[in-house]
Design a protein around this motif. Sequence first.
Motif, short mmCIF file in Angstrom:
data_model
loop_
_atom_site.label_atom_id
_atom_site.label_comp_id
_atom_site.label_asym_id
_atom_site.label_seq_id
_atom_site.Cartn_x
_atom_site.Cartn_y
_atom_site.Cartn_z
N UNK A 32 19.20 71.58 38.24
CA UNK A 32 19.07 72.46 37.38
C UNK A 32 19.76 73.85 37.52
N UNK A 33 20.28 73.45 38.91
CA UNK A 33 21.47 74.56 39.16
C UNK A 33 22.30 74.11 38.21
N UNK A 34 22.86 72.72 38.22
CA UNK A 34 23.84 72.24 36.24
C UNK A 34 24.02 72.65 35.44
N UNK A 35 22.38 72.50 35.05
CA UNK A 35 21.58 73.17 33.99
C UNK A 35 21.84 74.35 33.65
N UNK A 36 21.63 75.18 34.62
CA UNK A 36 22.13 76.87 34.26
C UNK A 36 23.44 77.38 34.92
N UNK A 37 24.61 76.98 35.17
CA UNK A 37 25.97 76.70 34.93
C UNK A 37 26.03 76.70 33.81
N UNK A 38 25.68 75.56 32.91
CA UNK A 38 25.95 75.43 31.74
C UNK A 38 25.49 76.39 30.64
N UNK A 39 24.87 77.01 30.48
CA UNK A 39 23.92 77.30 29.52
C UNK A 39 23.90 78.81 30.11
N UNK A 40 24.86 79.35 30.49
CA UNK A 40 25.00 80.60 30.64
C UNK A 40 24.66 81.16 32.11
N UNK A 41 23.51 80.76 32.72
CA UNK A 41 22.33 81.63 33.57
C UNK A 41 23.36 82.05 34.46
#
Length: 945
Positions: free
Chosen positions: A668-677
């Motif tokens: 989820x941390x990886x996804x958060x970085x990729x989507x700008x969170x």
Amino acid sequence: MVNVNHSPSPATFWTQANALLRNNLTFQKRNKKANIRLILFPLILCILLVLLQYVIDTQLDKPKFKCGCECPKSDICDESEKVCGVEYSDETQLVTCAIPNPTEWPPLLQLSQGKWYPAVFTTLFTAQNHSFGQIVSNNMFPSNFTMDLSDIKGSLALNVLGSESLAEDNNFIEPAFTSELPIYNLQTQCPQDNIAFPAQFQIGGGNEQEDTHTFPIEIGGRALTKEIKCANGINLWRNSSSDINDEIYKGYQSDDPEGQINDIVSAFDFLNSNEDAFNVTVWYKSTFKGSNNFGPTPLLRIPRSINLISNAYLQFLRGPGTKMLFEFVKEMPKSATPIKIEIASLLGSLFFTWVVLQLFPVVLTALVYEKQQKLRIMMKMHGLGDGPYWMISYGFFLALSVIYMVCFVLFGSVLGLKFFTLNDYSIQFVFYFIYVNLQISLAFLLASFFSNVKTATVTAYISVFGTGLLAGFLFQFFIQDSSFPRGWIICMELYPGFALYRGLYEFAQYAVSGSHSGTDGMRWQDLSDSSNGMKEVLIIMSAEWIVVLFVAYYIDQVLSTGTGKSPLFFLKGFQKKHLSPFKKPGFQEQGSKVLAQMDKPDVIREREKVEQLLLEPTLNHAIVCDDLKKFYPGRDGNPGKFAVKELFLAVPRGECFGMLGPNGAGKTSFISMMIGLTEPTSGAAYVEGLDIRTHMNGIYTNMGVCPQHDLLWETLTGREHLLFYGRLKNLTGSVLTQAVEESLKSLNLFHGGVADKQAGKYSGGMKRRLSVAISLIGDPKVVYMDEPSTGLDPASRKCLWNVIKLAKQDRAIILTTHSMEEAEALCDRLGVFVNGNLQCIGNPKELKARYGGTYVLTMTTSSDREKDVENMVQQLSPNANKIYRLSGTQKFELPKEDVKIANVFQAVEIAKRNFTVFAWGLADTTLEDVFIKVAREAQASDTLS
């Protein structure tokens, strides 16, 4: 199909604004009951004030609040025969009566209440010519009390009388003759050794005793008894006017232990006066410091001071027998003035402050709701820019506020409240318009500091009622006190709530004045009046509106929009341009580093692939991650943690990449970085050639997201969600309609009225399917799905898989899941994430071949044949391992390098000839086995290191 085969260009500013406006209108349509209640609030309050006004008017119409009347000839008579006047009225009725011939009152000096006995009142004087000043001032006070019963008014005028009671704003009734305080006669020397004497002056009586006199005083036909005390009036010389000013400023009560100086009545500066010229400055008593009387005394008692000094100068010129007789003071005749109480104007400052402030919690909670539900970042991730968001959101709240205020003024005007009807409507419009803009700007600013709707709501309503109470019972007190420094009032008006109250207070004052005098209320020319605070309020609110709006936008950009921006983002145009994302400085040095983790050749190959892609002038991969890291600092004594470290990944278009890993692995941390969170700690990632660190706004136009938790408006339907996000992706007309219909049908959200049901009434599975549909609407080139099938039943999960399989044909999809079945069915490649590291990468078959390494042989026989089965397995592979045994059923792991499948079949056939085999099976390693093995090995490795 989930959407029409359509690749729209990025939505323009106005397309995004149109999408958000339509969405807001739909949202407000769902909340129409709340909006109606909001608008009815001022109507109900205005009606309440009208009813209260009616009750008060009814009470004031009773005889006890009207001028007193009596029947002249008998006890009973008609109303037309009654005679009304002051002589028939009590103290309450007096104020309403007509006074064609006002009472004549002797002129008085204004004194302060003394503490010393005998009473001594002082005047101070100075002059350029000392002897002249001394001679003139000695002529001020008489040496004795003079009373001529044949000419009482003239006698009183020859004496110097003063009173401690405060004058009113008119002279219809002199408080000195109605209060319990005595009247003082100021003489140069009191009789009986300077001891104050009481002399009773009683109407109609007669007494020949020394120091006792009578003279008639009537108020409303009633005789009054007054006590007159003698007081010493002395004159003291001071060297200059500045000395006089300093002494007056220090206070009225003297600290002289002898008690010779008790109170300063007035002071005089004769300047350059002489026998040929008379030029004098007079100090008079206007305030009473240290007492309960804070307002200035009206100028009704100053004429006596001027008359005294004028008489003193006249006697200097013409001798002691020359005087200007100051017989009396009186008011102008007065017509009948019934008591009027304009309740809306008296209470309007407080009540209407609450009415206007009611908008503040509405705007603030709406903004915080979007933040709490992450709807703002969800809209941004689907292409909504900051410009359209601010323009539409601000404009929408402004329109709502203007409608609210127009209804407020309209209701009050229709109901006849003079607060609205007397004051110029253009001034009211300007005032309310500026304030609601300031209020909306303030709500945007404060919304950045709240993350919970309940906390924001409670705080907002406390501020609403607290502001009204503080303004009504504290700030108004300072406004009415003319001695309070104006600068401090302006400072308090910097608080928007007090500025609002001051403006409403001015409207109320002008409405009360206009109502009593029959004139208009506030007009534009009245703003130039120094006592009118409206002009300064308008200036303060206008300046604050611009400043607060700018600060709110700045903080929103830095703190509240995903990864945010640098605090100096507005200087971006002056900074050096960012290097091309594919030409990294120092890359050659990176390429020469010794590669670590030699036991992970698939991870190393992925890294080499990324490095090679970054050297090429163009990039044909949708997603490229280059040494991406995310570190969370330690808190409360806990050490920091790398959620993602040294991630190299390249995902081409048309591929679904699955991320597997235990909870807390970093997916989820990886996804958060990729989507700008969240912002990467170091490293870089590129989506369609754009750097996530600097070009997220461009990435959002080509990105779809299905977050781990559903981010939906509770009151909008599934169809309305898809229409909104479709418009953000620049879908219009029939293309938008078709895309929405196909999305709903493909995910089983079309039939049974589900599409038009509010999302708040959806089940968990229906919300997940809607979130997936939102992520795929508009043909995004990159889609992130964080556990999309969570909470779905088997049939819905199968339907969802079919949709994703079709969707991945022309786009890159990154999918996280805990379902090995889902990963194997959907993903072209898989990566196992453990403790922030990518442990392995490849397609499911490769991973099972690389990390499986064993076959699982299961055989069921009678219990007495278990030993025969064990012997057979040992002959097949000496390294076989028994992993299960129960009532004749046994499972064995057979290393692949030790056995061939043909040999296993042959051994089983031989065993069947020797004993009965009820069932048997040979299975390859599953993806779940691979995942468990890789995770355990990685965790064990980290523990050892």
